[in-house]
Enzyme design. Sequence first.
Site, PDB file in Angstrom:
ATOM      1  N   ASP A  29       0.799  -1.242   0.000  1.00 20.73           N
ATOM      2  CA  ASP A  29       0.000   0.000   0.000  1.00 20.73           C
ATOM      3  C   ASP A  29       0.829   1.288   0.000  1.00 20.73           C
ATOM      4  O   ASP A  29       0.544   2.215   0.775  1.00 20.73           O
ATOM      5  CB  ASP A  29      -0.951   0.005   1.209  1.00 20.73           C
ATOM      6  CG  ASP A  29      -1.910  -1.174   1.222  1.00 20.73           C
ATOM      7  OD1 ASP A  29      -1.796  -2.047   0.345  1.00 20.73           O
ATOM      8  OD2 ASP A  29      -2.760  -1.235   2.127  1.00 20.73           O
ATOM      9  N   LYS A 115      -6.780  -5.184  -2.908  1.00 21.69           N
ATOM     10  CA  LYS A 115      -7.510  -5.626  -1.717  1.00 21.69           C
ATOM     11  C   LYS A 115      -8.466  -4.535  -1.260  1.00 21.69           C
ATOM     12  O   LYS A 115      -8.309  -3.371  -1.650  1.00 21.69           O
ATOM     13  CB  LYS A 115      -6.547  -6.024  -0.594  1.00 21.69           C
ATOM     14  CG  LYS A 115      -5.658  -4.898  -0.104  1.00 21.69           C
ATOM     15  CD  LYS A 115      -4.608  -5.431   0.844  1.00 21.69           C
ATOM     16  CE  LYS A 115      -3.766  -4.341   1.450  1.00 21.69           C
ATOM     17  NZ  LYS A 115      -4.484  -3.383   2.286  1.00 21.69           N
ATOM     18  N   CYS A 154      -1.510  -2.685   7.852  1.00 21.16           N
ATOM     19  CA  CYS A 154      -1.493  -3.647   6.741  1.00 21.16           C
ATOM     20  C   CYS A 154      -0.148  -4.353   6.581  1.00 21.16           C
ATOM     21  O   CYS A 154      -0.105  -5.527   6.205  1.00 21.16           O
ATOM     22  CB  CYS A 154      -1.911  -2.953   5.453  1.00 21.16           C
ATOM     23  SG  CYS A 154      -3.662  -2.477   5.476  1.00 21.16           S
TER      24      CYS A 154
END
Length: 199
Positions: A29, A115, A154
Amino acid sequence: MSLCGPGGQSNGAAYELHLAPRDALILVDVQQDFCPGGALPIDGGDAVVPVLNTWIAAAVEQNVPVFASRDWHPIDHLSFTRSGGPWPVHCVQGTPGAAFHHRLDLPDDAVVVTKGDRPDRDQYSAFDGTRLEAGLRDRQVQRLFIGGLAQDVCVRATALDGVKLGFETHLIEAGTRPVSSDQRWRSIAEMREAGVIID
Ligand SMILES: [Zn+2]
């Protein structure tokens, strides 16, 4: 480039890049919204970019696959505060904020792992409900090097899953930043306890 990277140039601490066949680099990310100026900015989030670019260059040199996950939310995602979730609106599909950081040198053959794209489900781990594990197994990967954002959310979830799935899992500590600075060391301790190697 040699196997030993240019320690000290990006983060003030010497570190070694020790990539080899059966390794994979996983970038979690590294998106505009998680960097200063974005919708859910992480303090120093963009500081991970030059560190991870050094790892990407080493991965390309060593023919090591690069996987890049992205949060990719529909506008009505359950994690948004207006839907009762914990986070402001961020990484909405197709918006500039959802793009990878503009200075991240992703190779053309990087595998993008999407995701959080279903409205009714959040996926902190890049392994959760994605094809990441299958992509790694297809390439006979045994060892993971993980960096990105956020360290305590994450990245943490991805690293813990990496260990659970039997990969030798390394955290590129200099290539991560936490969304909650007070969680940084607690999160590191939890990962280490679970078997993640902190690089
Ligand atoms: Zn999200």
